[in-house]
Scaffold this motif. Structure first.
Motif, PDB file in Angstrom:
ATOM      1  N   UNK A 180       0.813  -1.215   0.000  1.00 10.92           N
ATOM      2  CA  UNK A 180       0.000   0.000   0.000  1.00 10.92           C
ATOM      3  C   UNK A 180       0.848   1.267   0.000  1.00 10.92           C
ATOM      4  N   UNK A 181       2.120   1.139   0.392  1.00 13.84           N
ATOM      5  CA  UNK A 181       3.014   2.310   0.411  1.00 13.84           C
ATOM      6  C   UNK A 181       3.783   2.460  -0.890  1.00 13.84           C
ATOM      7  N   UNK A 182       3.548   1.587  -1.862  1.00 15.17           N
ATOM      8  CA  UNK A 182       4.278   1.636  -3.136  1.00 15.17           C
ATOM      9  C   UNK A 182       3.523   2.426  -4.211  1.00 15.17           C
ATOM     10  N   UNK A 183       2.609   3.286  -3.809  1.00 11.62           N
ATOM     11  CA  UNK A 183       1.778   4.007  -4.776  1.00 11.62           C
ATOM     12  C   UNK A 183       2.591   4.941  -5.667  1.00 11.62           C
ATOM     13  N   UNK A 184       3.832   5.260  -5.272  1.00 12.94           N
ATOM     14  CA  UNK A 184       4.658   6.150  -6.081  1.00 12.94           C
ATOM     15  C   UNK A 184       5.248   5.443  -7.297  1.00 12.94           C
TER      16      UNK A 184
END
Length: 396
Positions: A86-90
């Motif tokens: 979920x923190x890899x949206x970049x």
């Protein structure tokens, strides 16, 4: 020896150890201690000596600032992997899709229900071995490992684990696919054989060195015909059946200068096949929709490769390699090729194409041969100058 109960300074990393109690009812030893967040915790053991050893080790880890919350360490890997993802949206959509696929197919089936603290180096080794035994290619196995490694590194950084059990894992060497190049004549033959209006696309790929996604995202406003320049600022990728347009691979904008002949082709293509709007795509499918790599490869690329009598295994991406080879043959400096292809560093350029540059070995050998011959000539001259006439010593 462990300080007074009131001395709980986080800065000094000195914490009190509470007592070890032996239950008279159940005959169990309970180790109680204060964690770095000043919360009281306990753990039960069958023997008092085990409880004491536990407290000693716990205090040592706290002093070294290596203490890990047991509740966090007990988190199932699958739950933590979901939080990490979920923190890899970049990331680019295609990269994110690749991570999700690797997790779903290769990582979670093995580690999904396993608690983080139970993952050790041996389990990682066994996982890698099972992937290879199932027939997975070494390169794909390495990709799956990289995802696992990234997740476990994040667990260490967030204090779910004290160390990364995947670190130092021995991985299979990837099988490098041999690069294919075509000559300038073969490139011309391919452009002639391909269904129109895609001949210009072949030259943009073969001389401009653009990636497929970059070429498919080209717009009218990016073409400076007068100065033979193409501005590469966008890239399109097919993700889950959808085409997503974004920045280039390294998020940089670059300018590519093409030969005058390609400039003329671009000019004719713009006048004949491209809408007048600045944002109009340069290359589209027959119905004017954006190009899809899979459809183009199947319906247009493969028939043209066969018609031009080129190797069946030739890929569209090999035209990017061809652009590098043609520039090297023309004497281009590695730094120019780096900028032209949009590589992140000169190291990437030389790793991929360094072997195409003319070798200095022959020239060095020739110079050394000259040095050797000169040394032998000087040696002969020295002996001739100092040579004593036969019999001179006896006459003296």
């Amino acid at each position: 020896p462990h300080g007074t109960p009131g001395h709980n300074s986080f800065a000094s990393l000195t914490y009190p150890l509470l007592n070890v109690d032996v239950s008279t009812v159940r005959g169990e030893a309970q180790a109680r201690y204060i964690d770095p967040a000043q919360r009281e915790r306990s753990k039960t053991f069958d023997r008092k000596i085990d409880a004491e050893r536990f407290l000693t080790g716990m205090e040592s880890r706290k002093q070294r600032d290596e203490w890990i919350d047991p509740a966090l360490a007990a988190t199932p890997f699958g739950d933590w992997a979901g939080e990490w993802l979920a923190t890899r949206s970049h990331l680019k959509a295609k990269t994110l899709q690749g991570y999700e696929s690797l997790l779903r197919v290769w990582v979670l089936p093995f580690f999904g229900t396993m608690r983080l603290e139970r993952i050790d180096a041996m389990s990682v080794d066994r996982w890698v071995a099972e992937m290879l035994a199932s027939g997975l290619s070494p390169s794909r196995a390495r990709q799956a490992y990289q995802v696992l490694n990234a997740i476990l590194k994040a667990a260490v950084r967030n204090r779910y684990l004290s160390s990364n059990p995947a670190e130092g894992t021995r991985l299979p060497k990837p099988r490098h696919r041999e690069m294919l190049f075509v000559t300038a004549q073969q490139l011309d033959d391919l452009a002639e054989a391909i269904a129109q209006p895609y001949g210009t696309l072949i030259f943009v790929l073969g001389y401009g060195g653009l990636r497929w996604g970059e070429a498919a995202a080209l717009r009218r406003k990016r073409i400076d015909v007068l100065n033979s320049r193409i501005e590469v600022a966008e890239s399109v990728a097919e993700v889950g059946g959808r085409l997503i347009c974004g920045t280039t691979k390294n998020h940089r904008v670059r300018t590519v200068v093409v030969p005058s002949a390609v400039r003329q082709m671009l000019n004719d293509h713009l006048n004949t096949h491209v809408e007048q709007e600045a944002d109009a795509l340069l290359f589209t499918a027959q119905r004017g929709t954006p190009l899809r790599h899979s459809n183009f490869r199947r319906n247009t690329w493969r028939p043209a490769v066969a018609a031009a009598s080129l190797p069946e295994q030739l890929r569209i991406h090999d035209l990017r390699h061809t652009a590098a080879a043609l520039m090297i043959a023309g004497g281009a400096h590695p730094e120019h090729i780096k900028r032209h292809l949009g590589h992140s560093s000169i190291t990437v350029t030389m790793d991929q194409y360094g072997h195409l540059y003319p070798s200095e070995a022959e020239a060095v050998a020739a110079r050394l041969d000259g040095t050797l011959r000169a040394a032998r000539t000087d040696n002969r001259r020295t002996r001739q100058i100092g040579q004593v006439e036969p019999g001179a010593i006896s006459r003296a």
